[in-house]
Design a protein around this motif. Structure first.
Motif, mmCIF file in Angstrom:
data_model
loop_
_atom_site.group_PDB
_atom_site.id
_atom_site.type_symbol
_atom_site.label_atom_id
_atom_site.label_comp_id
_atom_site.label_asym_id
_atom_site.label_seq_id
_atom_site.Cartn_x
_atom_site.Cartn_y
_atom_site.Cartn_z
ATOM 1 N N VAL A 55 0.965 -1.139 0.083
ATOM 2 C CA VAL A 55 -0.006 -0.040 0.162
ATOM 3 C C VAL A 55 0.823 1.153 0.027
ATOM 4 N N LYS A 56 1.989 1.540 0.767
ATOM 5 C CA LYS A 56 2.860 2.511 0.730
ATOM 6 C C LYS A 56 3.522 2.596 -0.355
ATOM 7 N N ASP A 57 4.265 1.749 -0.898
ATOM 8 C CA ASP A 57 5.315 1.529 -2.132
ATOM 9 C C ASP A 57 4.362 1.569 -3.330
ATOM 10 N N ASN A 58 3.391 0.896 -3.550
ATOM 11 C CA ASN A 58 2.906 0.966 -4.876
ATOM 12 C C ASN A 58 1.190 0.656 -4.744
ATOM 13 N N PRO A 59 0.771 1.729 -4.481
ATOM 14 C CA PRO A 59 -0.865 1.849 -4.223
ATOM 15 C C PRO A 59 -1.708 1.082 -5.283
ATOM 16 N N GLU A 60 -1.242 1.506 -6.367
ATOM 17 C CA GLU A 60 -2.034 1.075 -7.652
ATOM 18 C C GLU A 60 -2.084 -0.704 -7.608
ATOM 19 N N ARG A 61 -0.779 -1.066 -7.488
ATOM 20 C CA ARG A 61 -0.715 -2.658 -7.288
ATOM 21 C C ARG A 61 -1.600 -3.081 -6.370
ATOM 22 N N ALA A 62 -1.499 -2.283 -5.096
ATOM 23 C CA ALA A 62 -2.445 -2.925 -4.070
ATOM 24 C C ALA A 62 -3.952 -3.118 -4.291
ATOM 25 N N ILE A 63 -4.448 -1.855 -5.092
ATOM 26 C CA ILE A 63 -5.739 -1.854 -5.555
ATOM 27 C C ILE A 63 -6.008 -3.073 -6.258
ATOM 28 N N ARG A 64 -5.223 -3.390 -7.379
ATOM 29 C CA ARG A 64 -5.296 -4.512 -8.232
ATOM 30 C C ARG A 64 -5.462 -5.777 -7.313
ATOM 31 N N SER A 65 -4.362 -5.945 -6.482
ATOM 32 C CA SER A 65 -4.340 -7.173 -5.679
ATOM 33 C C SER A 65 -5.694 -7.272 -4.772
ATOM 34 N N PHE A 66 -6.249 -6.330 -4.223
ATOM 35 C CA PHE A 66 -7.437 -6.391 -3.442
ATOM 36 C C PHE A 66 -8.779 -6.686 -4.296
ATOM 37 N N MET A 67 -8.564 -6.207 -5.497
ATOM 38 C CA MET A 67 -9.743 -6.455 -6.491
ATOM 39 C C MET A 67 -9.691 -7.493 -7.119
ATOM 40 N N LEU A 68 -8.421 -8.290 -7.157
ATOM 41 C CA LEU A 68 -8.296 -9.508 -7.697
ATOM 42 C C LEU A 68 -8.865 -10.646 -6.781
ATOM 43 N N ASN A 69 -9.101 -10.450 -5.523
ATOM 44 C CA ASN A 69 -9.615 -11.170 -4.487
ATOM 45 C C ASN A 69 -11.099 -11.397 -4.798
ATOM 46 N N LYS A 70 -11.862 -10.079 -5.005
ATOM 47 C CA LYS A 70 -12.928 -9.977 -5.105
ATOM 48 C C LYS A 70 -13.454 -10.495 -6.489
ATOM 49 N N MET A 71 -12.578 -10.254 -7.488
ATOM 50 C CA MET A 71 -12.952 -10.849 -8.745
ATOM 51 C C MET A 71 -12.875 -12.464 -8.818
ATOM 52 N N PHE A 72 -12.195 -13.014 -8.000
ATOM 53 C CA PHE A 72 -12.131 -14.602 -7.726
ATOM 54 C C PHE A 72 -13.449 -14.893 -7.089
ATOM 55 N N LYS A 73 -13.896 -13.960 -6.195
ATOM 56 C CA LYS A 73 -15.032 -14.519 -5.337
ATOM 57 C C LYS A 73 -16.214 -14.254 -6.253
ATOM 58 N N HIS A 74 -16.410 -13.224 -7.032
ATOM 59 C CA HIS A 74 -17.459 -13.025 -8.130
ATOM 60 C C HIS A 74 -17.336 -14.337 -9.163
ATOM 61 N N GLU A 75 -16.518 -14.394 -9.645
ATOM 62 C CA GLU A 75 -16.135 -15.617 -10.613
ATOM 63 C C GLU A 75 -16.601 -17.145 -9.933
ATOM 64 N N ALA A 76 -16.604 -17.087 -8.784
ATOM 65 C CA ALA A 76 -17.022 -18.548 -8.080
ATOM 66 C C ALA A 76 -18.411 -18.279 -8.028
#
Length: 144
Positions: A55-76
């Motif tokens: 979150v500190k060093d690469n906020p854009e990557r952090a957002i994508r990482s959190f959204m990835l988990n949401k995407m996997f749940k949505h796909e399931a």
């Protein structure tokens, strides 16, 4: 039906109630969940360090990482919905038009991205309501 233009509120006015409600909902903390989360964080210090630095060093990557988990749940959820949908739609087709209309009216406000999942959920809810409604039965009287 005309679309409403999106005009920001004037700067001298306070935020509308719906915006403050959303902000309040985001900032609300459930003490029970918070204590469980604290225990999880203590049990997983490397994961905590990883996400903190991400979150500190690469906020854009952090957002994508959190959204990835949401995407996997949505796909399931969508895979499960795809398995349930044919049977649910078959049941809905056998029902009366007023029930179909009632279900479709509830789905009008749903984002099209989530509409299939909401349709299966609403059909399941109606089917449960119909199945567990007490029916008047004959021969169940009080004998003296």
């Amino acid at each position: 039906m005309a679309l409403k233009p999106k005009n920001p509120p004037p700067l001298n006015e306070t935020a509308p109630a719906s915006q403050s409600l959303t902000e309040e909902r985001i900032l609300r903390v459930n003490p029970e969940v918070n204590s469980r989360l604290d225990g999880f964080i203590q049990a997983n210090p490397k994961m905590n360090d990883y996400y903190s630095s991400l979150v500190k060093d690469n906020p854009e990557r952090a957002i994508r990482s959190f959204m990835l988990n949401k995407m996997f749940k949505h796909e399931a959820d969508m895979r499960q919905t795809a398995r349930q949908a044919p049977q649910a739609k078959e049941w809905l087709d056998a029902q009366e038009p007023s029930m179909k209309q009632r279900i479709m009216d509830r789905l009008e406000k749903i984002n099209p991205f989530y509409r299939e999942k909401a349709l299966v959920r609403e059909i399941t809810r109606e089917k449960t309501r119909v199945d567990f409604t007490p029916r008047p039965s004959l021969g169940h009287g009080v004998s003296a």
